[in-house]
Design a protein around this motif. Structure first.
Motif, PDB file in Angstrom:
ATOM      1  N   UNK A 139       0.848  -1.195   0.000  1.00  0.00           N
ATOM      2  CA  UNK A 139       0.000   0.000   0.000  1.00  0.00           C
ATOM      3  C   UNK A 139       0.889   1.252   0.000  1.00  0.00           C
ATOM      4  N   UNK A 140       1.460   1.592  -1.152  1.00  0.00           N
ATOM      5  CA  UNK A 140       2.401   2.717  -1.215  1.00  0.00           C
ATOM      6  C   UNK A 140       1.768   4.075  -0.939  1.00  0.00           C
ATOM      7  N   UNK A 141       0.441   4.138  -0.887  1.00  0.00           N
ATOM      8  CA  UNK A 141      -0.222   5.416  -0.637  1.00  0.00           C
ATOM      9  C   UNK A 141      -0.513   5.641   0.853  1.00  0.00           C
ATOM     10  N   UNK A 142      -0.021   4.773   1.719  1.00  0.00           N
ATOM     11  CA  UNK A 142      -0.232   4.958   3.156  1.00  0.00           C
ATOM     12  C   UNK A 142       0.353   6.293   3.616  1.00  0.00           C
ATOM     13  N   UNK A 143      -0.341   6.940   4.531  1.00  0.00           N
ATOM     14  CA  UNK A 143       0.099   8.238   5.043  1.00  0.00           C
ATOM     15  C   UNK A 143       0.453   8.216   6.529  1.00  0.00           C
ATOM     16  N   UNK A 144       0.137   7.095   7.195  1.00  0.00           N
ATOM     17  CA  UNK A 144       0.411   7.012   8.623  1.00  0.00           C
ATOM     18  C   UNK A 144       0.399   5.545   9.035  1.00  0.00           C
ATOM     19  N   UNK A 145       1.374   5.169   9.871  1.00  0.00           N
ATOM     20  CA  UNK A 145       1.427   3.819  10.420  1.00  0.00           C
ATOM     21  C   UNK A 145       1.446   3.920  11.943  1.00  0.00           C
ATOM     22  N   UNK A 146       0.537   3.189  12.584  1.00  0.00           N
ATOM     23  CA  UNK A 146       0.451   3.159  14.046  1.00  0.00           C
ATOM     24  C   UNK A 146       0.985   1.824  14.528  1.00  0.00           C
ATOM     25  N   UNK A 147       1.985   1.870  15.398  1.00  0.00           N
ATOM     26  CA  UNK A 147       2.555   0.658  15.984  1.00  0.00           C
ATOM     27  C   UNK A 147       1.923   0.411  17.348  1.00  0.00           C
ATOM     28  N   UNK A 148       1.369  -0.771  17.514  1.00  0.00           N
ATOM     29  CA  UNK A 148       0.730  -1.137  18.780  1.00  0.00           C
ATOM     30  C   UNK A 148       1.753  -1.832  19.675  1.00  0.00           C
TER      31      UNK A 148
END
Length: 368
Positions: A139-148
């Motif tokens: 998903x190259x269009x991701x704008x934010x990744x949340x690490x749990x």
């Protein structure tokens, strides 16, 4: 006499565990020193990464706070959540889908997927770096990744680090494992950009907030916030089994509820039911507990001994995710089994700051 024996036992355990706690603290301090000096490498990514975690062993409310962040930001960013998938029976990178189970991705990621999967990508991977790279590849269009639960996973350098601590058991009153519940030294709180004191009681006064701020003793760049739980309505765990239409407010002293929990800290869950008049029994298991055939039989037996004209089973949302896939759960109890959803209510920061506003600022800030 019993109190004296208990105090003697406590002193003996403290004596025995203190050296082990020193050794554990030395190892974690060395590891953090190596990261701080660049001996162990940290990797940054072009997409902003937000880490949500703690320095204690469970019980601070990470999953509800991750879900709160998703609910507030999913309309503004294309988001993915990455977890390691604790206690899953699979390995490697797995993207959650409609066929996912607790065994394939873990209970908390599955809970997040069931609540937010239409708007957010949810994945699990033991390696946070490998997981992020795979998410960006797919998903190259991701704008934010949340690490749990990633505060200790320092191989990824987050843009924003959020640390949670339980109001009833704050990190500054705790000790390192195995003497206490701290994963690492309280000094490591300095790595956090934002700190949230979770599960705050409603009766806190402005003076209480000030005293908490003083006790936690953050530095100037760190933001301090407060949150509390808000409980929803009883929700059937098995909605296809013609459940009773019941609400907590309708239960009386003639009714009964068996509370089932497999979470690290069930105190707030159990405490919530004390305001209601019905009779209550509690069955508590370890965090992320996988209910065996014997466990389910224990619940059946305990439910039978519960008195009341109407009797129900109530569990947490995380436990509900495991129970709904449990092959041993008796069909005759399915229509009597509910979970109590919780959500997070955020209080303004000590200076009146809004948490989501400050988080957006930190995510969108250009690095200097």
């Amino acid at each position: 006499m019993a109190l004296m024996r208990k105090e003697t036992t406590r002193k003996i355990m403290t004596y025995l565990l203190t050296p082990l706690s020193w050794i554990y603290g030395g190892v974690t301090s060395l590891r953090n020193w190596m990261f701080d000096r660049g001996i162990l490498p940290q990797e940054e990514f072009d997409v902003p990464v937000v880490s949500v975690g703690n320095i204690t062993v469970g019980g601070t409310g990470k999953t509800p706070h991750v879900e709160y962040i998703l609910s507030m930001l999913a309309m503004d960013y294309k988001i993915a959540v990455l977890s390691r998938g604790y206690k899953r029976k699979t390995k490697g990178f797995i993207l959650a889908n409609s066929h996912s189970t607790p065994e394939s991705i873990g209970d908390e990621p599955l809970q997040i997927y069931r609540n937010h999967g239409l708007n957010v990508k949810v994945a699990v991977c033991e390696s946070r770096r490998r997981g992020i790279k795979e998410l960006l590849r797919q998903f190259p269009d991701l704008q934010l990744i949340v690490l749990d639960d990633a505060f200790q996973h320092r191989y990824v350098k987050p843009k924003v680090s959020i640390l949670l601590t339980d109001h009833s058991h704050p990190f500054y009153e705790d000790k390192l494992l195995p003497l206490g519940r701290l994963r690492e030294s309280p000094l490591q709180v300095g790595r956090a950009d934002m700190v949230i004191i979770t599960k705050c009681p409603e009766e806190l006064t402005p003076l209480d907030y000030r005293l908490l701020s003083k006790d936690i003793d953050l530095v100037a760049f760190q933001k301090l916030f407060f949150s509390r739980y808000s409980y929803g309505h009883l929700t059937p765990v098995f909605p296809d089994d013609d459940p009773y239409n019941v609400s907590l407010g309708a239960l009386t002293e003639r009714d009964g509820a068996l509370l089932v929990s497999g979470i690290a800290n069930p105190r707030s869950f159990v405490r919530h039911f004390k305001q209601y008049p019905m009779r209550v029994k509690v069955a508590h298991f370890d965090d992320h507990h996988n209910f065996s055939r014997e466990d389910i039989q224990l619940l059946k037996d305990k439910f039978k001994t519960l008195s009341g004209e109407r009797k129900i089973i109530v569990t947490t949302e995380k436990d509900a995710v495991r129970l709904m896939y449990n092959p041993y759960f008796p069909p005759d109890l399915k229509k009597l089994t509910y979970y109590l959803p919780i959500s997070v209510d955020m209080e303004p920061g000590i200076e009146g700051d809004d948490f989501i506003t400050e988080l957006r600022k930190a995510i969108d800030a250009n690095e200097i």
